[in-house]
Design a protein around this motif. Structure first.
Motif, PDB file in Angstrom:
ATOM      1  N   TYR A 149      -7.112  -3.623  16.591  1.00  0.00           N
ATOM      2  CA  TYR A 149      -7.159  -4.876  15.834  1.00  0.00           C
ATOM      3  C   TYR A 149      -5.761  -5.431  15.556  1.00  0.00           C
ATOM      4  O   TYR A 149      -5.622  -6.427  14.839  1.00  0.00           O
ATOM      5  CB  TYR A 149      -7.891  -4.660  14.506  1.00  0.00           C
ATOM      6  CG  TYR A 149      -9.289  -4.130  14.688  1.00  0.00           C
ATOM      7  CD1 TYR A 149     -10.307  -4.938  15.179  1.00  0.00           C
ATOM      8  CD2 TYR A 149      -9.577  -2.802  14.399  1.00  0.00           C
ATOM      9  CE1 TYR A 149     -11.582  -4.439  15.365  1.00  0.00           C
ATOM     10  CE2 TYR A 149     -10.857  -2.297  14.581  1.00  0.00           C
ATOM     11  CZ  TYR A 149     -11.853  -3.116  15.068  1.00  0.00           C
ATOM     12  OH  TYR A 149     -13.115  -2.629  15.248  1.00  0.00           O
ATOM     13  N   GLY A 150      -4.740  -4.746  16.055  1.00  0.00           N
ATOM     14  CA  GLY A 150      -3.369  -5.167  15.786  1.00  0.00           C
ATOM     15  C   GLY A 150      -2.898  -4.738  14.408  1.00  0.00           C
ATOM     16  O   GLY A 150      -1.919  -5.271  13.887  1.00  0.00           O
ATOM     17  N   MET A 151      -3.570  -3.754  13.833  1.00  0.00           N
ATOM     18  CA  MET A 151      -3.289  -3.305  12.471  1.00  0.00           C
ATOM     19  C   MET A 151      -2.752  -1.878  12.491  1.00  0.00           C
ATOM     20  O   MET A 151      -2.850  -1.186  13.500  1.00  0.00           O
ATOM     21  CB  MET A 151      -4.579  -3.342  11.638  1.00  0.00           C
ATOM     22  CG  MET A 151      -5.322  -4.665  11.672  1.00  0.00           C
ATOM     23  SD  MET A 151      -4.605  -5.889  10.592  1.00  0.00           S
ATOM     24  CE  MET A 151      -5.295  -5.381   9.033  1.00  0.00           C
ATOM     25  N   LYS A 152      -2.230  -1.454  11.352  1.00  0.00           N
ATOM     26  CA  LYS A 152      -1.803  -0.061  11.179  1.00  0.00           C
ATOM     27  C   LYS A 152      -1.729   0.258   9.695  1.00  0.00           C
ATOM     28  O   LYS A 152      -1.792  -0.635   8.850  1.00  0.00           O
ATOM     29  CB  LYS A 152      -0.481   0.211  11.885  1.00  0.00           C
ATOM     30  CG  LYS A 152       0.735  -0.432  11.246  1.00  0.00           C
ATOM     31  CD  LYS A 152       2.008  -0.096  11.952  1.00  0.00           C
ATOM     32  CE  LYS A 152       2.475   1.247  11.482  1.00  0.00           C
ATOM     33  NZ  LYS A 152       3.713   1.690  12.076  1.00  0.00           N
ATOM     34  N   THR A 153      -1.540   1.532   9.392  1.00  0.00           N
ATOM     35  CA  THR A 153      -1.459   1.992   8.013  1.00  0.00           C
ATOM     36  C   THR A 153       0.003   2.065   7.573  1.00  0.00           C
ATOM     37  O   THR A 153       0.858   2.529   8.318  1.00  0.00           O
ATOM     38  CB  THR A 153      -2.111   3.380   7.881  1.00  0.00           C
ATOM     39  OG1 THR A 153      -3.460   3.277   8.330  1.00  0.00           O
ATOM     40  CG2 THR A 153      -2.112   3.860   6.454  1.00  0.00           C
ATOM     41  N   TYR A 154       0.242   1.577   6.371  1.00  0.00           N
ATOM     42  CA  TYR A 154       1.542   1.642   5.716  1.00  0.00           C
ATOM     43  C   TYR A 154       1.332   2.270   4.334  1.00  0.00           C
ATOM     44  O   TYR A 154       0.202   2.518   3.937  1.00  0.00           O
ATOM     45  CB  TYR A 154       2.119   0.234   5.490  1.00  0.00           C
ATOM     46  CG  TYR A 154       2.351  -0.578   6.731  1.00  0.00           C
ATOM     47  CD1 TYR A 154       3.552  -0.505   7.415  1.00  0.00           C
ATOM     48  CD2 TYR A 154       1.372  -1.447   7.210  1.00  0.00           C
ATOM     49  CE1 TYR A 154       3.780  -1.261   8.556  1.00  0.00           C
ATOM     50  CE2 TYR A 154       1.587  -2.212   8.349  1.00  0.00           C
ATOM     51  CZ  TYR A 154       2.788  -2.119   9.016  1.00  0.00           C
ATOM     52  OH  TYR A 154       3.012  -2.875  10.133  1.00  0.00           O
ATOM     53  N   VAL A 155       2.416   2.442   3.599  1.00  0.00           N
ATOM     54  CA  VAL A 155       2.285   2.776   2.183  1.00  0.00           C
ATOM     55  C   VAL A 155       2.961   1.652   1.399  1.00  0.00           C
ATOM     56  O   VAL A 155       4.123   1.327   1.633  1.00  0.00           O
ATOM     57  CB  VAL A 155       2.886   4.151   1.835  1.00  0.00           C
ATOM     58  CG1 VAL A 155       2.824   4.383   0.323  1.00  0.00           C
ATOM     59  CG2 VAL A 155       2.133   5.254   2.564  1.00  0.00           C
ATOM     60  N   PHE A 156       2.185   1.063   0.508  1.00  0.00           N
ATOM     61  CA  PHE A 156       2.624  -0.045  -0.340  1.00  0.00           C
ATOM     62  C   PHE A 156       3.125   0.537  -1.656  1.00  0.00           C
ATOM     63  O   PHE A 156       2.473   1.394  -2.244  1.00  0.00           O
ATOM     64  CB  PHE A 156       1.428  -0.975  -0.594  1.00  0.00           C
ATOM     65  CG  PHE A 156       1.765  -2.233  -1.327  1.00  0.00           C
ATOM     66  CD1 PHE A 156       2.118  -3.376  -0.631  1.00  0.00           C
ATOM     67  CD2 PHE A 156       1.711  -2.285  -2.711  1.00  0.00           C
ATOM     68  CE1 PHE A 156       2.420  -4.548  -1.307  1.00  0.00           C
ATOM     69  CE2 PHE A 156       2.012  -3.458  -3.391  1.00  0.00           C
ATOM     70  CZ  PHE A 156       2.369  -4.586  -2.682  1.00  0.00           C
ATOM     71  N   CYS A 157       4.276   0.096  -2.093  1.00  0.00           N
ATOM     72  CA  CYS A 157       4.901   0.610  -3.317  1.00  0.00           C
ATOM     73  C   CYS A 157       5.244  -0.540  -4.252  1.00  0.00           C
ATOM     74  O   CYS A 157       5.891  -1.500  -3.844  1.00  0.00           O
ATOM     75  CB  CYS A 157       6.181   1.369  -2.945  1.00  0.00           C
ATOM     76  SG  CYS A 157       7.167   1.895  -4.360  1.00  0.00           S
ATOM     77  N   ILE A 158       4.796  -0.427  -5.478  1.00  0.00           N
ATOM     78  CA  ILE A 158       5.232  -1.356  -6.519  1.00  0.00           C
ATOM     79  C   ILE A 158       6.233  -0.606  -7.387  1.00  0.00           C
ATOM     80  O   ILE A 158       5.937   0.476  -7.901  1.00  0.00           O
ATOM     81  CB  ILE A 158       4.057  -1.866  -7.377  1.00  0.00           C
ATOM     82  CG1 ILE A 158       3.118  -2.712  -6.526  1.00  0.00           C
ATOM     83  CG2 ILE A 158       4.578  -2.653  -8.585  1.00  0.00           C
ATOM     84  CD1 ILE A 158       1.939  -3.295  -7.277  1.00  0.00           C
ATOM     85  N   LEU A 159       7.416  -1.163  -7.501  1.00  0.00           N
ATOM     86  CA  LEU A 159       8.428  -0.609  -8.398  1.00  0.00           C
ATOM     87  C   LEU A 159       8.257  -1.262  -9.764  1.00  0.00           C
ATOM     88  O   LEU A 159       8.191  -2.489  -9.874  1.00  0.00           O
ATOM     89  CB  LEU A 159       9.835  -0.887  -7.873  1.00  0.00           C
ATOM     90  CG  LEU A 159      10.237  -0.178  -6.592  1.00  0.00           C
ATOM     91  CD1 LEU A 159      11.617  -0.640  -6.141  1.00  0.00           C
ATOM     92  CD2 LEU A 159      10.208   1.326  -6.771  1.00  0.00           C
ATOM     93  N   TRP A 175      -2.013   1.420   2.536  1.00  0.00           N
ATOM     94  CA  TRP A 175      -2.335   0.017   2.767  1.00  0.00           C
ATOM     95  C   TRP A 175      -2.508  -0.218   4.258  1.00  0.00           C
ATOM     96  O   TRP A 175      -1.748   0.313   5.070  1.00  0.00           O
ATOM     97  CB  TRP A 175      -1.194  -0.830   2.214  1.00  0.00           C
ATOM     98  CG  TRP A 175      -1.380  -2.300   2.190  1.00  0.00           C
ATOM     99  CD1 TRP A 175      -2.398  -2.998   1.628  1.00  0.00           C
ATOM    100  CD2 TRP A 175      -0.483  -3.282   2.720  1.00  0.00           C
ATOM    101  NE1 TRP A 175      -2.191  -4.342   1.778  1.00  0.00           N
ATOM    102  CE2 TRP A 175      -1.023  -4.540   2.450  1.00  0.00           C
ATOM    103  CE3 TRP A 175       0.730  -3.204   3.407  1.00  0.00           C
ATOM    104  CZ2 TRP A 175      -0.407  -5.721   2.835  1.00  0.00           C
ATOM    105  CZ3 TRP A 175       1.348  -4.375   3.783  1.00  0.00           C
ATOM    106  CH2 TRP A 175       0.787  -5.622   3.502  1.00  0.00           C
ATOM    107  N   TYR A 176      -3.472  -1.020   4.643  1.00  0.00           N
ATOM    108  CA  TYR A 176      -3.785  -1.340   6.036  1.00  0.00           C
ATOM    109  C   TYR A 176      -3.462  -2.811   6.268  1.00  0.00           C
ATOM    110  O   TYR A 176      -4.013  -3.685   5.593  1.00  0.00           O
ATOM    111  CB  TYR A 176      -5.264  -1.053   6.277  1.00  0.00           C
ATOM    112  CG  TYR A 176      -5.774  -1.211   7.677  1.00  0.00           C
ATOM    113  CD1 TYR A 176      -5.317  -0.408   8.712  1.00  0.00           C
ATOM    114  CD2 TYR A 176      -6.760  -2.143   7.962  1.00  0.00           C
ATOM    115  CE1 TYR A 176      -5.832  -0.524   9.990  1.00  0.00           C
ATOM    116  CE2 TYR A 176      -7.284  -2.270   9.242  1.00  0.00           C
ATOM    117  CZ  TYR A 176      -6.813  -1.455  10.250  1.00  0.00           C
ATOM    118  OH  TYR A 176      -7.331  -1.570  11.521  1.00  0.00           O
ATOM    119  N   SER A 177      -2.557  -3.077   7.214  1.00  0.00           N
ATOM    120  CA  SER A 177      -2.143  -4.463   7.451  1.00  0.00           C
ATOM    121  C   SER A 177      -1.694  -4.631   8.890  1.00  0.00           C
ATOM    122  O   SER A 177      -1.704  -3.693   9.681  1.00  0.00           O
ATOM    123  CB  SER A 177      -1.008  -4.832   6.493  1.00  0.00           C
ATOM    124  OG  SER A 177      -0.689  -6.204   6.586  1.00  0.00           O
TER     125      SER A 177
END
Length: 151
Positions: free
Chosen positions: A38-48, A130-132
């Motif tokens: 789908y042109g997507m991948k997994t990342y890790v999203f971080c809020i500081l 996160w998946y984006s």
């Protein structure tokens, strides 16, 4: 004759709905960026968020923020950080975000803990998987083309 022309026109127009658009899919780029089908991948999203250290002197804060920015640039150069940026003033104590180019919280914890401002508890990190779009991996390259001055 009119019925034949109308029928031919109807058939011609109805087949347009079933025709496929030519794809601009680039398999080599998808593999390079780690994209799924789908042109997507997994990342890790971080809020500081604002951390618990409220006693740092202005000089200490200045040094920690210089280290914070150096760490951001280092992680971006290593392709471990695809997005980073501050939030504007808000009532949630959100200070900024990181999007890490990794797929586990454990790996992202190691990366975020390499930040001197996190180590000194100026910031606290909240991490989630996160998946984006895998195209986020192109942000650094695009940003370098539009930024006159490097931060």
């Amino acid at each position: 004759m009119k019925k034949i022309i109308a029928f031919a026109l109807f058939i011609s127009l109805s087949t347009l709905g079933f025709s496929q658009e030519k794809s601009s899919y680039d398999e080599e780029l998808a593999k390079k960026l780690g994209a799924d089908e789908y042109g997507m991948k997994t990342y890790v999203f971080c809020i500081l968020k604002t951390g618990s250290n409220t006693t740092a002197t202005p000089e200490e804060r200045k040094k920690l923020f210089e280290g914070h920015m150096a760490n951001i640039n280092k992680l971006a150069d290593e392709n471990k950080l695809v997005v980073a940026g501050p939030f504007m003033k808000n009532d949630k104590n959100y200070r900024g975000i990181f999007i890490f180019n990794c797929s586990t919280i454990e790996e992202a914890e190691k990366l975020v803990n390499s930040d001197p401002a996190v180590q000194a508890k100026i910031f606290e990190a909240d991490l989630t998987v996160w998946y984006s779009s895998a195209s986020l991996g192109l942000i650094k390259e695009m940003h370098e083309k539009i930024a006159k001055t490097k931060i």
